[in-house]
Design an enzyme around this catalytic site. Sequence first.
Site, PDB file in Angstrom:
ATOM      1  N   LEU A  36      56.144  67.749  30.323  1.00 31.73           N
ATOM      2  CA  LEU A  36      56.517  67.119  29.054  1.00 31.73           C
ATOM      3  C   LEU A  36      56.861  65.639  29.221  1.00 31.73           C
ATOM      4  O   LEU A  36      57.390  65.220  30.250  1.00 31.73           O
ATOM      5  CB  LEU A  36      57.712  67.869  28.465  1.00 31.73           C
ATOM      6  CG  LEU A  36      57.478  69.376  28.280  1.00 31.73           C
ATOM      7  CD1 LEU A  36      58.772  70.055  27.847  1.00 31.73           C
ATOM      8  CD2 LEU A  36      56.363  69.643  27.276  1.00 31.73           C
ATOM      9  N   HIS A  37      56.544  64.879  28.189  1.00 34.70           N
ATOM     10  CA  HIS A  37      56.900  63.457  28.146  1.00 34.70           C
ATOM     11  C   HIS A  37      57.447  63.136  26.757  1.00 34.70           C
ATOM     12  O   HIS A  37      57.529  64.027  25.893  1.00 34.70           O
ATOM     13  CB  HIS A  37      55.679  62.587  28.499  1.00 34.70           C
ATOM     14  CG  HIS A  37      54.459  62.922  27.697  1.00 34.70           C
ATOM     15  ND1 HIS A  37      54.366  62.691  26.347  1.00 34.70           N
ATOM     16  CD2 HIS A  37      53.286  63.514  28.041  1.00 34.70           C
ATOM     17  CE1 HIS A  37      53.195  63.101  25.911  1.00 34.70           C
ATOM     18  NE2 HIS A  37      52.520  63.623  26.920  1.00 34.70           N
ATOM     19  N   GLY A  39      56.227  61.852  24.237  1.00 36.83           N
ATOM     20  CA  GLY A  39      55.355  62.237  23.119  1.00 36.83           C
ATOM     21  C   GLY A  39      55.677  63.662  22.679  1.00 36.83           C
ATOM     22  O   GLY A  39      55.869  63.929  21.488  1.00 36.83           O
ATOM     23  N   HIS A  40      55.778  64.587  23.651  1.00 34.50           N
ATOM     24  CA  HIS A  40      56.131  65.971  23.315  1.00 34.50           C
ATOM     25  C   HIS A  40      57.517  66.028  22.671  1.00 34.50           C
ATOM     26  O   HIS A  40      57.740  66.769  21.719  1.00 34.50           O
ATOM     27  CB  HIS A  40      56.180  66.839  24.583  1.00 34.50           C
ATOM     28  CG  HIS A  40      54.861  67.021  25.262  1.00 34.50           C
ATOM     29  ND1 HIS A  40      54.585  66.495  26.502  1.00 34.50           N
ATOM     30  CD2 HIS A  40      53.748  67.695  24.886  1.00 34.50           C
ATOM     31  CE1 HIS A  40      53.364  66.836  26.867  1.00 34.50           C
ATOM     32  NE2 HIS A  40      52.826  67.552  25.904  1.00 34.50           N
ATOM     33  N   LYS A 152      47.819  61.606  18.808  1.00 33.95           N
ATOM     34  CA  LYS A 152      46.997  61.064  19.904  1.00 33.95           C
ATOM     35  C   LYS A 152      45.734  61.914  20.043  1.00 33.95           C
ATOM     36  O   LYS A 152      44.645  61.391  20.235  1.00 33.95           O
ATOM     37  CB  LYS A 152      47.751  61.025  21.224  1.00 33.95           C
ATOM     38  CG  LYS A 152      46.890  60.377  22.323  1.00 33.95           C
ATOM     39  CD  LYS A 152      47.668  60.074  23.553  1.00 33.95           C
ATOM     40  CE  LYS A 152      47.755  61.249  24.470  1.00 33.95           C
ATOM     41  NZ  LYS A 152      46.462  61.599  25.111  1.00 33.95           N
ATOM     42  N   VAL A 179      53.200  58.307  20.562  1.00 34.26           N
ATOM     43  CA  VAL A 179      54.327  57.630  21.224  1.00 34.26           C
ATOM     44  C   VAL A 179      53.756  56.838  22.398  1.00 34.26           C
ATOM     45  O   VAL A 179      52.955  57.355  23.177  1.00 34.26           O
ATOM     46  CB  VAL A 179      55.384  58.656  21.711  1.00 34.26           C
ATOM     47  CG1 VAL A 179      56.520  57.957  22.440  1.00 34.26           C
ATOM     48  CG2 VAL A 179      55.919  59.450  20.524  1.00 34.26           C
ATOM     49  N   MET A 187      51.423  57.796  25.610  1.00 31.56           N
ATOM     50  CA  MET A 187      51.984  58.782  26.545  1.00 31.56           C
ATOM     51  C   MET A 187      51.032  59.957  26.701  1.00 31.56           C
ATOM     52  O   MET A 187      50.465  60.445  25.719  1.00 31.56           O
ATOM     53  CB  MET A 187      53.294  59.314  25.993  1.00 31.56           C
ATOM     54  CG  MET A 187      54.319  58.243  25.831  1.00 31.56           C
ATOM     55  SD  MET A 187      55.626  58.468  27.020  1.00 31.56           S
ATOM     56  CE  MET A 187      56.677  57.095  26.603  1.00 31.56           C
ATOM     57  N   SER A 189      50.339  63.461  29.675  1.00 36.25           N
ATOM     58  CA  SER A 189      50.688  64.097  30.956  1.00 36.25           C
ATOM     59  C   SER A 189      49.750  63.586  32.044  1.00 36.25           C
ATOM     60  O   SER A 189      50.113  63.499  33.215  1.00 36.25           O
ATOM     61  CB  SER A 189      50.556  65.613  30.850  1.00 36.25           C
ATOM     62  OG  SER A 189      51.374  66.086  29.808  1.00 36.25           O
TER      63      SER A 189
END
Length: 284
Positions: A36-37, A39-40, A152, A179, A187, A189
């Site tokens: 996860l980043h 964005g998530h 995205k 994001v 962003m 993964s």
Amino acid sequence: MRDIEIINTIKEMQRYSDLARRDGKTVAFVPTMGFLHEGHLSLMKKGRELADILVVSIFVNPAQFGPNEDLASYPKNIERDLELLIQEGVDIAFIPDGKEIYPKGFQTYAELKNLPNHLCGLSRPVFFRGVATVVAKLFNIVKPHFAVFGQKDFQQLLIIKQMVKDLNLDIEIIGAPIVREKDGLAMSSRNSYLSPEQRIHALFLYKALKKAGEILKNGVRDSSKIIEEATALIKSCSDTSIDYIKICDPETLEDIKMIEKPALMAIAVKVGATRLIDNMILNP
Ligand code: PAF
């Protein structure tokens, strides 16, 4: 802080949602493949606002990877993911086993007729069939009222919306904005695959989109001219190979020649071995 519950089986997840619904609770769902980043996390924040219960799934879906893609090496860090889910106040982490999602003898897929025949669908022929199938299955397992997807993956969002409409699924699909890192890199993964030098080259996707916006602002509405400039910019990096740069209708994904109304500019580029995508709505 809320307590998170980890659910691993389909039966248990269905039962949890049945009980929540019976108690008059609303359920929001964010499907992910983990690692996860930010964005998530933005999707989870949106989900948290929308409903009483927030479910996040973590499942690297084999059906959406082609034979030469990165299924085996897809990045994973489940401990860190769980920490982030707790931080975001997620109620349920649904982490199913691959064998339960695709048991022996599995043979039913969700396939759309037109939307996958554009953009990423051309170079990733099984991708959207895999995405639509797993998302349909997850919807039947999690039984959400709302599901949140990132813009995205614009084509993916469109395909999910169409599938929900076509199959009369009683779920509201919400798209959340891209994001970006401070410098503009979207962003993903897969950014974790990039070397420091490739990371600099990856930024050229965003630079090309921004440049397209500027060219349009200066009065150029001819898509081919804008695409030409964006192509030249990305080709100026040695380590990149362009899959596509398209300006298209944001509903049908058909190419647009002259930009007279908001258009989607979408880019897919390989930086080294890493395939990255980005997009922007161009407003004339
Ligand atoms: O966007 C993703 O991470 C995946 O395509 C999804 C929606 C979780 C389906 O596997």
